[in-house]
Design an enzyme around this catalytic site. Structure first.
Site, short mmCIF file in Angstrom:
data_model
loop_
_atom_site.label_atom_id
_atom_site.label_comp_id
_atom_site.label_asym_id
_atom_site.label_seq_id
_atom_site.Cartn_x
_atom_site.Cartn_y
_atom_site.Cartn_z
N GLN A 91 0.70 -1.68 0.03
CA GLN A 91 -0.04 0.56 0.19
C GLN A 91 0.75 1.14 0.07
O GLN A 91 1.84 1.44 0.81
CB GLN A 91 -1.09 -0.15 1.73
CG GLN A 91 -1.70 0.95 1.79
CD GLN A 91 -2.34 0.59 2.92
OE1 GLN A 91 -1.16 1.07 3.44
NE2 GLN A 91 -3.48 1.80 2.90
N GLY A 92 0.83 2.31 -0.70
CA GLY A 92 1.86 3.38 -1.41
C GLY A 92 1.30 4.73 -0.63
O GLY A 92 0.62 4.87 -1.48
N SER B 7 1.58 5.88 3.08
CA SER B 7 2.33 7.18 3.56
C SER B 7 3.28 7.86 2.95
O SER B 7 3.90 6.73 2.09
CB SER B 7 2.50 5.74 4.95
OG SER B 7 1.33 5.92 5.79
N SER C 239 4.74 -2.20 4.49
CA SER C 239 4.55 -3.08 4.84
C SER C 239 4.36 -4.44 3.58
O SER C 239 3.85 -4.27 2.78
CB SER C 239 3.27 -3.93 5.20
OG SER C 239 3.68 -3.30 6.40
N GLU D 18 -9.74 -1.38 5.08
CA GLU D 18 -8.23 -1.63 6.36
C GLU D 18 -8.76 -1.68 7.47
O GLU D 18 -8.59 -2.41 8.27
CB GLU D 18 -7.65 -0.38 5.61
CG GLU D 18 -6.33 -0.72 6.34
CD GLU D 18 -5.03 -0.09 6.42
OE1 GLU D 18 -5.93 1.25 5.00
OE2 GLU D 18 -4.16 -0.09 6.59
N ASN E 172 -4.53 5.76 16.31
CA ASN E 172 -5.98 5.47 16.83
C ASN E 172 -5.60 6.73 17.70
O ASN E 172 -7.32 6.63 18.11
CB ASN E 172 -5.39 4.33 18.07
CG ASN E 172 -5.06 3.07 17.25
OD1 ASN E 172 -5.46 2.88 16.38
ND2 ASN E 172 -5.26 2.26 18.09
N GLU E 173 -5.06 7.57 17.76
CA GLU E 173 -5.61 9.01 17.78
C GLU E 173 -6.67 9.97 16.22
O GLU E 173 -7.27 10.12 17.12
CB GLU E 173 -4.29 10.21 18.57
CG GLU E 173 -3.62 9.96 19.25
CD GLU E 173 -3.12 8.47 19.28
OE1 GLU E 173 -2.14 7.93 18.26
OE2 GLU E 173 -2.45 7.29 20.70
#
Lengths: 401, 389
Positions: A132-133, A135, A167, A250, A383-384
């Site tokens: 997955q691109g 970030s 990843s 996701e 998670n924030e």
């Protein structure tokens, strides 16, 4: 509303899946498997897990709900059953997590018939691993801040930029890629591609070293990489919308192909076993009331997650349709983290030992699991950010931006 | 009766249960809006605590509730009740908690479940009276505060056909409103269960001064209280009590989930209205995130609640484990949202004027009732990890 009981076909499939899994347990892994797909590191692990996914796919346990013309089983409501059975059998996970849970469902929603035929079967069988691109160094959870550019050049697009935290990038044949195609609009200036990675000119995959000292994810550099327009997913400028579809899958907000069961015993049992095997201050840790209480807290969260999943499928028991689904990523990632943290705490001084130390309990599982767990509480929007989304979308609190 | 089937995917929550819950919500929305509740239980603090003996409830509202058949929810239809599943009852009790209904309903439902499990003719007769509107409660906790039924509060001795009871039963919920007290007593190696009239000779009911404004509680002193054969429900009641126990935990958990949801929604509404530093306070992550954390905890408790109720309904072996998990989660979720609901309301949240305190106190009471989270986890650990040592 989902059916309260399985249809005869679903029941038959459940029995079949159960039987197949019992009869086709995979051989022991040649080396210790990682805890989750995003930690797959060695070619040995990859080969083993890829073979397992292929076998499950051939048996009809992966992609069961996908249309047959795209390599699926063509059924309805089968995949959830297969996932449940894989989980119950505690077989190894399915390696192609990005392909299965993000690329395939997104392509199914936004792709052309041609794209679906070309890409979906490889996602399901695991033959083509995806990464997955999304970030970038300057755009993590603030995903609209993409800098990687795609510029039209005839039938191609020329891509330049820098993706990180990728990843499975070192094994990936394809990437779901979000790029900036216009600087004039923040959200409407994004375009989504299905981008070739492995051996593709202008694409460099470089391993990044994780907090654990292990290589496991990557940065991916694009230097004038050409991507055919045929690999563009949905319209130019619609990338944000497409990416939201991906993120919905996701973050577990939609049923998809699942990633199987993970290895080893139930997480609570793992903690109990550790406590029984650990001596602290001359006493068995399993006899310590504080430790017992902490383990039971974890057991309750584990059961709560399971029952949340069950409740999420009964609309009458949820006052907001996204209330439970949107909690999935938050709770499951923190569950893994809190469990591992407790394992570290119970193991005490032994948690100081890296896996290469022969005295390390459970081959160094606990501290590595703890450190690796941050991959999940940070990835897919920290998670924030998840809490902001829940607070704003479900509770209706004022938006942070 | 409960039968062993595969767990239904919807927890056994069908159209009837949903309808019942929605009707309960609608009824209580209309009859007990929070302003009415405030008028009923929290008009002025000092006299209210001084008059600990005066049950603060609306007799007219209770009459309507009886007419709706809520007292008979847990009574089988053959005994004159509605015979609703525990899942269905949990849905109603959640609404009761969400409105902090001051009434002996939960006590009566708990007593009904014990009677149902006891199953004798005396029990069935009493269940019929409950279905007709009689209230009831359980006197099973002794001075040392045992939370499980194996250590009864009282001692009993045989005198002819009668039993004579002595001792002190503590923390008896809604005792001042109960038409029938169900007491347990040690008789040799057995635990007996019998019913006692509130005006029985030798029985002193002394109201406790409690914080919760929506119920009452009492200490019951038994001095040679005579119970005739027609009031003895079971001479060997421990198995029935143990079977009923998970349902009792579920009832309190349901009430807790209801109060917690009210606290969450009310605090969220406040966070959308209240402005500080030129913004609604709900904009700030320091406010937003704990509310989300509370939602996560409440949802966990609710899912565990429906699961536990469902497991009890189908007579599953893990019913007790499921119920203890539900009570632990509900108690802890209740504690967390109670804490945040006062804190995030700021100065006003610290006052009697703000309705939050009514729910805070009901929650606090329920968190401890039949054992708090720590207690439940202690029992769970003994099942899942074996005894210590």
């Amino acid at each position: 509303m989902s059916a309260a009981v399985l249809t005869p076909e679903q029941q038959e499939f459940q029995e079949y899946a159960r039987r197949w899994l019992a009869e086709n347990a995979p051989p022991p892994a040649p080396e210790r498997l990682p805890i989750t797909p995003i930690e797959v590191m060695t070619t040995g692990q990859r080969d083993y897990l890829q073979a397992w996914q292929r076998k499950c796919y051939d048996a009809g346990l992966v992609g069961a709900d996908y249309p047959t013309e795209y390599g699926g089983g063509g059924h309805e409501g089968f995949q959830r059953i297969a996932n449940l059975e894989m989980g119950r059998a505690r077989v190894p996970f399915l390696i192609n997590i990005v392909g299965l849970n993000m690329a395939a469902p997104t392509i199914l929603v936004h792709g052309t018939d041609q794209q679906k035929k070309k890409f979906v079967p490889g996602c399901l069988s695991g033959d083509e691993i995806w990464c997955q691109g999304f970030s970038e160094p300057g755009a993590g959870s603030d995903m609209a801040n993409q800098q990687t550019s795609a510029v039209r050049d005839g039938d191609d697009w020329i891509v330049n930029g820098h993706k990180v935290w990728t990843s499975l990038g070192h094994f990936a044949k394809w990437m779901i890629l979000i790029t900036r195609t216009s600087k004039d609009h923040k959200y409407d200036g994004l375009t989504y591609f299905l981008c070739p990675i492995e051996g593709h000119a202008g694409v460099t995959v470089r391993p990044l070293v994780k907090i654990t000292g292990e290589a496991g994810f990557n940065e991916v550099l694009f230097e004038d990489a050409r991507v055919p327009d045929a690999y563009r997913l949905d319209e130019v400028g619609k990338g944000w919308t497409v990416a939201m579809t991906t993120l919905t899958y996701e973050r577990g907000a939609a049923e998809s192909a699942g990633s199987g069961g993970g290895d080893g015993p139930h997480p609570t049992q793992r903690l109990i076993d550790l406590a029984r095997d650990t001596w602290r201050d001359g006493e068995c840790a399993a006899d310590d009331p504080v430790t017992r209480d902490a383990i039971m807290q974890r057991a309750i969260v584990a059961e709560g997650m399971k029952q949340n999943g069950r409740r999420a499928r009964v609309p009458a028991l949820c006052d907001h349709p996204m209330r439970l689904p949107l909690q999935q990523k938050l709770t499951s990632s923190e569950f893994v983290q809190d469990n591992a943290r407790l394992g570290v705490e119970i193991a005490g001084a032994h948690s100081t030992l890296y896996k290469l130390d022969e005295k390390a309990p459970s081959e160094g599982y606990w501290p590595l699991a703890y450190m690796n767990s941050y991959g999940h509480t940070i990835a897919a929007g920290t998670n924030e950010i998840q809490r902001n989304i829940l607070g704003e979308r479900v509770l209706g609190l004022p938006k942070s931006k | 009766m409960a039968t062993k089937n595969a767990a239904p995917r919807n927890f056994g929550f069908g159209e009837d249960e949903t309808l019942l819950r929605d009707m309960a919500r609608q009824f209580l929305d209309e009859r007990l809006p929070v302003e009415t509740l405030r008028g009923l239980v929290a008009e002025a603090p000092e006299p209210i605590y001084d008059e600990g003996q005066a049950p603060r409830w609306d007799a007219g509202l209770w009459k309507e509730i009886v007419e709706l058949g809520w007292t008979g929810l847990a009574v089988d239809s053959e005994d004159g009740g509605a015979g609703v599943s525990l899942v269905g009852i949990a849905g109603v009790v959640e609404e009761v908690g969400r409105h902090a209904l001051p009434s002996p309903l939960v006590s009566t439902l708990a007593a009904s479940w014990v009677l149902r499990e006891a199953g004798s003719d005396v029990a069935k007769a009493q269940l019929t009276r409950i279905a007709e509107g009689a209230t009831a409660t359980l006197a099973i906790t002794g001075e040392r505060g045992a939370w499980d039924p194996g250590a009864p509060a009282l001692s009993a001795r045989d005198e002819g056909d009668d039993l004579v009871l002595d001792g002190t039963a503590c923390f008896v919920q809604d005792a001042l409103k109960a038409d029938c007290l169900l007491a347990t007593a040690r008789l040799g190696d057995d635990v007996v269960l019998c019913k006692v009239a509130p005006d029985a000779t030798g029985l002193e009911i002394r109201a406790d001064h409690i914080h919760d404004l929506t119920r009452d509680q009492a200490t019951l002193r038994f001095a040679n209280v005579r119970v005739g054969p027609d009031a003895i429900i079971s001479r060997s009641a421990l198995p029935a009590l143990q079977r009923a126990w998970p349902a009792l935990l579920v009832l309190v958990s349901a009430d807790l989930c209801g109060t917690s949801e009210w606290q969450l929604q009310t605090t969220v509404e406040y966070a959308k209205q209240r402005k500080q530093f030129e913004r609604q306070i709900g904009f700030f992550q320091a406010v937003k995130h704990p509310l989300v954390n509370a939602m996560v905890e409440i949802d966990r408790a609710r899912s565990l609640l429906y699961h536990a109720a469902c497991e009890i309904d189908r007579g599953a072996d893990d019913a007790e484990t499921a119920a203890r998990m539900a009570k632990s989660a509900a108690s802890d979720a209740g504690a967390f949202i109670s804490d945040r609901s006062v804190q995030l309301h700021g100065g006003i949240g610290f006052t009697w004027e703000c309705d939050v305190h009514i729910f805070f106190k009901r929650s606090l009471h329920n968190q401890a009732l039949y054992g708090d989270g720590v207690h439940q986890r202690k029992r769970l650990a003994s099942v899942m990890m074996g005894p210590i040592g």
